[in-house]
Design a protein around this motif. Structure first.
Motif, PDB file in Angstrom:
ATOM      1  N   ARG A 119       7.336   2.319 -16.309  1.00  0.00           N
ATOM      2  CA  ARG A 119       6.652   1.725 -15.155  1.00  0.00           C
ATOM      3  C   ARG A 119       5.256   2.292 -14.971  1.00  0.00           C
ATOM      4  NH1 ARG A 119       6.729   3.391  -9.520  1.00  0.00           N
ATOM      5  NH2 ARG A 119       4.530   3.027  -9.488  1.00  0.00           N
ATOM      6  N   ASP A 123       1.760   0.282 -15.150  1.00  0.00           N
ATOM      7  CA  ASP A 123       0.814   0.304 -14.028  1.00  0.00           C
ATOM      8  C   ASP A 123      -0.581   0.721 -14.485  1.00  0.00           C
ATOM      9  OD1 ASP A 123       2.868  -0.484 -12.379  1.00  0.00           O
ATOM     10  OD2 ASP A 123       3.042   1.435 -11.327  1.00  0.00           O
ATOM     11  N   ASP A 126      -2.090  -2.169 -16.500  1.00  0.00           N
ATOM     12  CA  ASP A 126      -2.520  -3.232 -15.593  1.00  0.00           C
ATOM     13  C   ASP A 126      -3.823  -2.857 -14.882  1.00  0.00           C
ATOM     14  OD1 ASP A 126      -0.272  -4.649 -16.327  1.00  0.00           O
ATOM     15  OD2 ASP A 126       0.828  -4.251 -14.463  1.00  0.00           O
TER      16      ASP A 126
END
Length: 181
Positions: A119, A123, A126
Motif C-alpha cells: 500500500r 501511494d 501515485d
C-alpha cells in the motif's frame, strides 16, 4: 522489583560497549527476515523515538504482529494509534499493565494494519505520478536538461557553470557587435 519478575526487555541494535542494563537481553543489529523472526519471538514493542518524521521500525513491529507502546512524538501517534498505547516515562508501568490486559485486542487489530509495503509503495507511486503530471513543459525541460551533463551550463547546473556560460555568451555577443560595426 515486581516488574522485573513480569517482564524481560530485549534491545535490538547497536549500543555503546559499556552500556549494561538489568533484565535486558541485547541482540546485535538485524534486518530483513532475521529482524522479523526476532520481533515475532516477543510480545510487545516499545519505542521512545523522538521527533522521527517517518520511522519504519514501528511499522515493522506492528506488521510482525506486535502491539506497540509509543511516545507522542514525530509521526508515531499517526502510525501507531489503535495498534498499541501511548506512554510517557511517568506512566510506563501502568501502560505495560494496560497492555497486558488489552493484549488480545491490539494483537487482533495489528492483523489489519493498513501501512503495508504494497500500500505504501502504491501511494508513493501515485503521488509521484500526480506530481509529474502537474509539471509545466518548461519545468520538465529544465529538469531534463539538468540530467544531461553537457547541458548543465545552460539550465540549472552549478551557479559557477551557469555564470560562466552567461559571461561567455555576453562576450560572444559583444564580439559579434564589433564585427558588424
Amino acid at each position: 522489583r515486581e516488574m522485573r519478575k513480569k517482564y524481560q526487555f530485549t534491545y535490538i541494535g547497536s549500543r555503546p560497549k559499556d552500556l549494561e542494563y538489568k533484565n535486558t537481553k541485547f541482540v546485535d543489529p538485524l534486518s530483513g527476515k532475521a529482524l522479523g523472526d526476532e520481533l515475532r519471538r516477543h510480545h510487545i514493542y516499545i519505542t521512545a523515538s523522538r521527533g522521527d518524521p517517518g520511522p519504519m521500525h514501528p511499522i515493522e513491529a506492528i506488521l510482525s504482529g506486535l502491539p506497540i507502546l509509543y511516545i507522542n512524538s514525530g509521526s508515531l501517534p499517526e502510525l501507531c494509534k489503535g495498534y498499541g498505547l501511548e506512554f510517557n516515562l511517568e506512566n510506563l508501568p501502568q501502560k505495560l499493565e494496560e497492555m497486558r490486559e488489552r493484549y488480545s485486542e491490539f494483537k487482533a487489530a495489528n492483523a489489519h494494519y493498513p501501512n503495508t509495503t504494497q500500500r505504501m509503495g502504491k501511494d508513493y507511486l501515485d503521488l509521484f505520478k500526480e506530481l509529474t503530471a502537474q509539471r509545466t513543459p518548461a519545468g520538465a525541460a529544465r529538469a531534463a536538461a539538468r540530467r544531461i551533463p553537457w547541458a548543465r551550463g545552460r539550465s540549472g547546473g552549478s551557479r559557477r557553470r551557469a555564470g560562466a556560460g552567461r559571461r561567455a555568451r555576453r562576450r560572444g555577443r559583444a564580439g559579434r557587435r564589433r564585427a558588424r560595426a
